[in-house]
Every structure is written in C-alpha cells, then in structure tokens.
Write a protein that holds these residues in place. Structure first.
Motif, short mmCIF file in Angstrom:
data_model
loop_
_atom_site.label_atom_id
_atom_site.label_comp_id
_atom_site.label_asym_id
_atom_site.label_seq_id
_atom_site.Cartn_x
_atom_site.Cartn_y
_atom_site.Cartn_z
N GLU A 38 0.74 -1.30 0.01
CA GLU A 38 0.01 0.04 0.00
C GLU A 38 0.86 1.35 -0.14
O GLU A 38 0.67 2.28 -0.76
CB GLU A 38 -0.97 0.09 1.08
CG GLU A 38 -1.87 1.24 1.46
CD GLU A 38 -2.84 1.61 0.04
OE1 GLU A 38 -3.00 2.61 -0.07
OE2 GLU A 38 -2.98 0.74 -0.41
N ALA A 42 0.99 3.89 -3.03
CA ALA A 42 0.67 5.31 -2.80
C ALA A 42 1.55 6.32 -3.34
O ALA A 42 1.52 7.26 -3.81
CB ALA A 42 0.20 5.62 -1.29
N GLU A 58 -4.61 12.25 -2.87
CA GLU A 58 -4.71 10.84 -2.40
C GLU A 58 -3.55 10.02 -2.24
O GLU A 58 -3.47 9.35 -1.15
CB GLU A 58 -5.47 10.22 -3.84
CG GLU A 58 -5.92 8.80 -3.36
CD GLU A 58 -6.38 8.04 -4.74
OE1 GLU A 58 -6.57 6.91 -4.72
OE2 GLU A 58 -6.65 8.64 -5.77
N SER A 61 -2.27 11.02 1.49
CA SER A 61 -3.23 10.35 2.32
C SER A 61 -3.00 8.82 2.55
O SER A 61 -2.82 8.56 3.65
CB SER A 61 -4.66 10.64 1.68
OG SER A 61 -5.50 9.95 2.69
N ARG A 62 -3.10 8.10 1.28
CA ARG A 62 -2.66 6.91 1.47
C ARG A 62 -1.46 6.35 2.01
O ARG A 62 -1.01 5.20 2.93
CB ARG A 62 -2.87 6.20 0.06
CG ARG A 62 -4.44 5.90 -0.44
CD ARG A 62 -4.33 5.43 -2.15
NE ARG A 62 -3.49 4.18 -2.05
CZ ARG A 62 -3.50 3.77 -3.23
NH1 ARG A 62 -3.78 4.45 -4.32
NH2 ARG A 62 -2.96 2.67 -3.54
#
Length: 190
Positions: A38, A42, A58, A61-62
């Motif tokens: 993840e 990201a 985004e 944030s990830r």
C-alpha cells in the motif's frame, strides 16, 4: 544528480525495510508486506501524476495511512519477547524510508526561485534591445541568421533552466532512476 540520488535512496530504503520484514514470523511478515504494498502504490501514484493535485493528495493520504500502519506494527512487535533483534533492525529502516519519502515530497514542490526567472527574462530583453540598437540600417542574411540563432538559444536556455527547476514534472528527468521505485513491486509480488 541530486534528484537521481533521491530516487535511488528512496528505492533502497524501501527495499531494505521490506527485506527486514523477513526477520519476523511468516504471519507478521505478510502483514508488513501488505502495508508495504500500500505504501509503495501510494508513492507511485504521487510521482506518476505530479501535476494532478487530486492524485497527489490521494497518494499522500494513502501514504500516511500506510506509514501509520507500518509504524504501529513495528512498535507492537518491539514490545513482544524475543523481538529485540528484528525490531532493532526494522525501526531504523522504517525511519530512513519515511525520512527519504519526506525529502522526495519536498522535491515535488521545489521550483526555480522567481527572482532567477525574472533575471533570465530581463537579461534576454536587455540583450535583444542592445542587439536591436547596434544593428544599423538594412539587415543582411547574416544578421538575420545571427538574430534567429540568438532567439533560439535564448529561448532554449530559459526553457531548460525552468525545466530543471521541475525535476518531477519537466521533460528533463532521471528516467532510469525513476523506474527503481516501481521495480520494487517485483520484490513485494513474488
């Protein structure tokens, strides 16, 4: 060269942290690897779309969520008996990975200072003005060639200077080094 080094350093830091997750049991290693996947996806999202504010946001944030998950897992493992050696290896690797990620985020927002841009444009105008005043009367073919070459080279110098100030968005990029991060997918997907 600085930009290229940041890419390579981040790739190495992520790779090192992923390898150090192998020091844990298989079940913990799998959880680490899912968080690393993840985190990596990201980061890739951010850097493949540097001009897209929504995707960068985004990605940040990830990245934050994955960073917190990785850190929490490492802290939980450090409190367990017999986890001193793996934790003493993982924590510094995560710290380095997060620190280099922050450096690269700052690089995303770095640009040529406005003063340098204004100075380049002023210099081009002054030299053009001086060239226009000093050329008297009819322009020969030779004069036109010199003027055209001057215009082309001045434009190229200004463009290249501005492009170098946008290391993640311009045409002049560290392409080979940029591929080092996406290649880490192979490490996480055996």
């Amino acid at each position: 060269e600085y930009v290229r080094n940041i890419y390579i350093d981040e790739s190495n830091a992520i790779g090192t942290a992923v390898l150090r997750s192998n020091l844990y049991s298989d079940s913990v290693n799998q959880v680490f690897r899912s968080h690393f996947k993840e985190y990596l996806e990201a980061r890739i999202l951010m850097y493949e779309n540097p001009g897209n504010i929504a995707k960068v946001s985004e990605g940040k944030s990830r990245t934050g969520v994955a960073t917190d998950a990785l850190w929490q897992l490492a802290m939980q493992q450090s409190k367990l008996p017999n986890m001193l050696i793996p934790s003493n290896n993982m924590v510094p690797a995560l710290n380095e990975m997060f620190d280099i990620g922050s450096k690269r985020d700052i690089l995303l927002h770095t640009s040529i200072p406005d003063l340098i841009v204004y100075m380049l444009l002023t210099l081009a105008l002054l030299i053009s003005f001086t060239g226009g005043i000093t050329s008297a009367g009819e322009l020969s073919i030779r004069d036109l060639v010199v003027i055209c070459c001057f215009i082309i080279f001045t434009s190229l110098i200004i463009y290249i200077t501005l492009d170098l100030g946008r290391p993640l968005r311009g045409l002049i990029r560290a392409s080979a080094a940029e591929q080092s991060i996406p290649e880490l997918r192979k490490m996480l997907n055996p």
